[in-house]
Design an enzyme around this catalytic site. Sequence first.
Site: not given
Ligand code: SIN
Length: 532
Positions: A15, A48-49, A122, A251, A297, A360, A384, A395, A400
């Site tokens: 990755g 996958w992010a 976010e 998550h 979160r 997550h 990670e 986090r 990440s």
């Molecule tokens: C998300 O898109 O919600 C994940 C982003 C993250 O885990 O930092």
Amino acid sequence: MLRQKKTSALIIGSGLAGLSCALELARRGITVTVVSKSEDLYACNTAWAQGGIAYLDDTQSVGDSLELYAQDMIQSGDGMNHEPAVQQLTQLGNKLIKAEMIDQLKIPFDRDSRGILLKSKEGAHSRARVIHVGDATGKAIQTGLVKVATAHPNIEILSNYTAVDLLTTQHHCVGRTFTYSLDNVCCGAYLLDNTSGRVKTVPADYTLLATGGIGQLYLHSSNSPGSIGDGMVMAKRAGAAILFPHYIQFHPTALAKGRQRFLISEVVRGAGAQLLNGRGERFMKRYNPQQLELASRDELTRAIIQEMIANEEEFVYLDLSTHRQEEGPIEERFPTIFQECLKFGIDIRSQPIPVVPAAHYLCGGVKVDLNGRTTLERLFAAGEVACSGAHGANRLASTSLTECLTWGHQAAKTIADALERQEGLSDTIVNALRDWEDVGESVRLDRQRLAGDWSRMRTVMWNYVGIIRNPKLLEIASKDFRLLGESLAELYFNAAMSKDLVDLFHGIRACQLIVDSAKKDPVSVGCHYLSG
Ligand code: SIN
């Protein structure tokens, strides 16, 4: 061939952490070997992010600052962060995003008609600072990396190989000098060729673990299939220190349909979506009236679980009818999420999405310093799998990828500098390494047992070592894993080698590591939340 020629750097994981380290070393003229568990270089959490990557540019981030960003990380991490790691992630990380992702790899981040980077908000970020490529940011980054890495003559990629064990002088070198030495040095790894079932010895001057997280140890997870904690388990077995393996972030919003929990990115909430319970109440008003759906979160996840329990519901809803128009049409701003939900008959433009929390991100892991060095000589870790303290106990979203980039880069610099000083592994050590011995094939791993053991582990992790924990539940899980661990150890030492066998064994060891650490930690903080 059961033994490969010594490589300068063995990078386990392909990755962003692994490939950014590989690219930096390759640029400095060093040949490296990158190991991928899968044939598919996109089967990793980087690819996958979804949401994006926090980034501040000099001219456009008016009203924002790296200090404010660092404060947000510490607040989200419940004050458990290691401040120098936070400073490195925010400051050096920000420079590397510009130099590597924007200028070198030319990742096509979304921009407005004037070419200015678009920024989303976010959870727990005090400003909108998340740059993105639609809702598939990680895939765009992985595409850029894979293109350059696969074409680079200094990078050899071994795909479809599973790391079985890290090699150390104390455990794998033959000779009394090594047995009686107080020193222990990492000198590569045993790698299983998933196709032939043969195990190769791969000696290395330096080894980097970039194996990702542990999400797939849980019944509900947003992670890619290989996320089973194998890197952490191998590091522990080799003698490296592990920190807070029980700091596991859930998550808040994953699609409550299908076996794999597809992520519904945090940016969907950042763009205005609201959480509702089955009665249509915007319940976050009761839990956190200030931050609402953009609370941190851990807080949001607990609120959702408490709401589900109180109302005896299996999910809550994410309603996009409040999506802000300036974010653009829903199907254009979130094309991947739109298409995935449609597969389940949900048109997110007019229907709310049923969502549940999912495992997550691992905030703890193999203890590293600012250069990715572990406590075991010649072993590095990044991304990670590593714990630098940057994330504390929880986090902050969209940090990440920056962590992978920054620590991958720092590890590469440190390794390259050491190699330039001629600090390679001695021939004495390489020659003393024992090759893998297959000890027996008397037992077969049957499919029913494999499925049953995984299902048992995941169910216990979800119900007893999950979002809300208590000492009694942790004790039950610990006893169960002890029993399962014993029977798997017996199987492991008698069955024919296979990827499934190695994964199962690493999986149970990771569960044990997590639960035993959780049991010993009475401090309820961040994502290690204790009730009762
Ligand atoms: C998300 O898109 O919600 C994940 C982003 C993250 O885990 O930092």
